[in-house]
Design an enzyme around this catalytic site. Structure first.
Site, PDB file in Angstrom:
ATOM      1  N   LYS A  88       0.827  -1.213   0.000  1.00 32.04           N
ATOM      2  CA  LYS A  88       0.000   0.000   0.000  1.00 32.04           C
ATOM      3  C   LYS A  88       0.868   1.273   0.000  1.00 32.04           C
ATOM      4  CE  LYS A  88      -4.113  -2.080   0.427  1.00 32.04           C
ATOM      5  NZ  LYS A  88      -3.630  -3.461   0.152  1.00 32.04           N
TER       6      LYS A  88
HETATM    7  C1  PLP Z   1      -3.971  -4.537  -0.516  1.00 27.85           C
HETATM    8  C2  PLP Z   1      -3.134  -5.766  -0.564  1.00 27.85           C
HETATM    9  C3  PLP Z   1      -3.319  -6.759  -1.547  1.00 27.85           C
HETATM   10  C4  PLP Z   1      -4.421  -6.677  -2.586  1.00 27.85           C
HETATM   11  O1  PLP Z   1      -4.197  -5.677  -3.529  1.00 27.85           O
HETATM   12  P1  PLP Z   1      -5.392  -5.161  -4.447  1.00 27.85           P
HETATM   13  O2  PLP Z   1      -4.849  -3.987  -5.152  1.00 27.85           O
HETATM   14  O3  PLP Z   1      -6.512  -4.788  -3.499  1.00 27.85           O
HETATM   15  O4  PLP Z   1      -5.781  -6.276  -5.344  1.00 27.85           O
HETATM   16  C5  PLP Z   1      -2.484  -7.863  -1.541  1.00 27.85           C
HETATM   17  N1  PLP Z   1      -1.534  -8.018  -0.587  1.00 27.85           N
HETATM   18  C6  PLP Z   1      -1.334  -7.101   0.363  1.00 27.85           C
HETATM   19  C7  PLP Z   1      -0.291  -7.339   1.407  1.00 27.85           C
HETATM   20  C8  PLP Z   1      -2.111  -5.939   0.412  1.00 27.85           C
HETATM   21  O5  PLP Z   1      -1.907  -5.041   1.387  1.00 27.85           O
END
Ligand code: PLP
Length: 526
Positions: free
Chosen positions: A130
């Site tokens: 993120k």
């Molecule tokens: C948010 C997140 C995901 C999923 O990503 P998307 O963009 O929502 O598909 C996968 N792994 C981690 C560790 C995340 O924080």
């Protein structure tokens, strides 16, 4: 600035401003990037998408490898016709991708076995993917507010309210901390997040930030925050008393999507430089997917000319996307939500999928399918759209116990320790790969999910309790236990120091709208 860089910046500065339309065809405002970022969601409930995409030559892509990451990202933003001066974009990117990351390459790639390359998206301050978007988006959000205020279009600053099940809250706090014209308050389920997740949030630095526990679960947090957004009296009071407007800055904001396109373009350039792929040849990409934002970045990069072959969409036991890609029917009408060791992929409604559906089928179909999803909990795409979907994507999913098995198997075989989200993608990539090299996208440092990594390395199942000698340990102490099992595994300093940092935010509030609103009022009036 030295010459190759300034030549590049000058060239792209001639790009015209890109306008945005929305996936449901209901918003006629055609905002530019900065307005789309401030507005977040389009009028009528659709999501903003660019009216046109830049198409890059192979040479333009490969040239990026000579630049530091912040300049790569700035170049992509310029290609995208972001409505800011090139030099200003570059300055903002320097803030977004600098020594707030623990690796100067920002998003490095590691070839773990021949042909399987791991793109590490967790070198940011919260050790998870993120950060790639949330270290960048708030910088542009803050800039956009300043511009609107200068132009006299806006008097208020923005207050970002976030309901979190754990990781997004910390990444948002870290991204908005001390950004001008913004404040942020995060609500998490008290008792419903891990010891490390809670400490990460309540120790957050910054003058404009706060975090509260809520007596309830994640749904209670989300419902209370939504109710506060919809409460006109509360909005009016924030405006009149504090000159603030509310925003959610959530993952459907285009300002979070665009930085995620940049790292795929950048990764291809790096893959060619390292010899992982021959210039112009295809690499496949395998992404652990939840809300579909990350893999959508790869899809757009492919459309822009990056030689990406198949898009491998990896799910955990919440496998609605794997079923959708296999059948063309998205169906949550009788689907139960499952808990898994990869909680950031636990979804039923994958909100960014709407953008893909728009690109494949157009606004009219999106309106029909989103109505069907809201009314009946399902929709089925037409045959033609399904055909194109199958050309682009392959989906598969991995069970809870399998994903823990992957962590220990890959560690034993290669010495590379991965988190449970990455393990899901690794397994799917191994199952589906063909002759193309695969970029396996790694979305979290293993230490963010220490308990399940400990289970994995101890040969335990997901449902097994942790051994008695570990139950009284803090989250950080448990990480040292993992290191006893995997001696070359390092822990990011921001995590290893957490037990020793003072807790700033100890407030716990009642679930419900009033609990959230009172917390915000009290904090603002402090
Ligand atoms: C948010 C997140 C995901 C999923 O990503 P998307 O963009 O929502 O598909 C996968 N792994 C981690 C560790 C995340 O924080």
């Amino acid at each position: 600035m030295d010459s190759p860089t300034s030549a590049l910046l000058c060239y792209h500065a001639r790009m015209e401003t890109t306008r945005y339309r929305d996936t449901r065809g209901l918003d006629a405002t055609r905002p530019a990037f900065t307005d789309a970022v401030v507005k977040g969601i389009a009028h009528g409930g659709g999501l903003y998408v660019p009216e046109q995409l830049p198409v890059l030559t192979l040479e333009e892509i490969l040239t990026l490898a000579e630049l530091p990451y912040w300049q790569r990202a700035a170049t992509i933003f310029e290609y995208f016709g972001v409505d800011l001066a090139g030099a200003r974009i570059a300055e903002l990117m320097r803030v977004a991708y600098g020594d707030n990351f623990d690796d100067a390459r920002i998003a490095p790639i590691e070839e773990v076995i021949a042909g399987m390359h791991v793109l590490e998206l967790w070198h940011g301050p919260t050790s998870a993917f993120k950060d790639m978007a949330l270290q960048c988006m708030p910088v542009f959000f803050s800039e956009a507010i300043a511009l609107k205020q200068e132009r006299g279009e806006l008097t208020d600053d923005y207050l970002v309210l976030v309901a979190t099940s754990g990781d997004t809250g910390k990444a948002a706090l870290e991204g908005f901390a001390d950004r001008d014209h913004t404040r942020i308050v995060v609500f998490y389920p008290a008792g419903g997040v891990s010891d490390i997740q809670r400490k990460q949030m309540v120790t957050q630095h910054g003058e404009n930030v706060s975090a509260f526990g809520v007596r309830g679960n994640f749904d209670d947090c989300q419902n209370a925050v939504k109710a506060a957004f919809n409460d006109e009296a509360f909005n009016a009071q924030l405006h009149e008393t504090h000159s603030l407007k509310l925003s959610s800055a959530n993952s459907i904001n285009w300002g979070r999507l665009l930085p995620q396109i940049a790292y795929y373009v950048s990764a291809y350039a790096d893959m060619v430089t390292s010899g992982g792929v021959v210039a112009g040849a295809e690499m496949d990409v395998c992404v652990p997917t939840g809300n579909f934002g990350n893999i959508l970045g790869a899809y757009y990069a492919k459309k822009m000319g990056v030689p990406i072959g198949k898009l491998l969409c990896a799910s955990n036991e919440n496998n609605v996307l794997a079923d959708f890609i296999a059948t063309g029917t998205y169906d949550i009408s009788s689907r139960a939500f499952v808990t898994t060791p990869s909680p950031s992929m636990d979804i039923l409604i994958s909100s960014n999928l709407e953008r893909l559906l728009f690109e494949l089928a157009g606004a009219e179909h999106v309106r029909e399918w989103m109505t069907s999803l809201a009314d009946k909990g399902r929709f089925q795409v037409d045959r033609e759209t399904f055909g194109v979907l199958r050309e682009l994507f392959i989906g598969d999913w991995v069970s809870n116990d399998e994903s823990l098995g992957v962590i220990s198997r890959v560690y034993d075989e290669t010495g590379y320790l991965m988190d449970p989200h990455t393990a899901v993608a690794w397994e799917v990539a191994e199952r589906l790969r063909d002759a193309n090299p695969v970029l396996v996208v790694s979305t979290a440092h293993w230490a963010k999910f220490g308990a399940d990594v400990y289970r994995a390395l101890s040969g335990l199942l997901y449902s097994d309790p942790l051994p008695v000698e570990t139950v009284d340990l803090t989250g950080v102490q448990l990480l040292s236990k993992v290191q006893e099992l995997a001696e070359n595994a390092c822990i990011p300093r921001t995590l290893s120091e957490l037990d020793d940092v003072a807790e700033r935010f100890t407030g716990i509030v009642d679930a419900g709208r009033d609990g959230v609103e009172n917390a915000v009022r009290t904090w603002l009036g402090r």
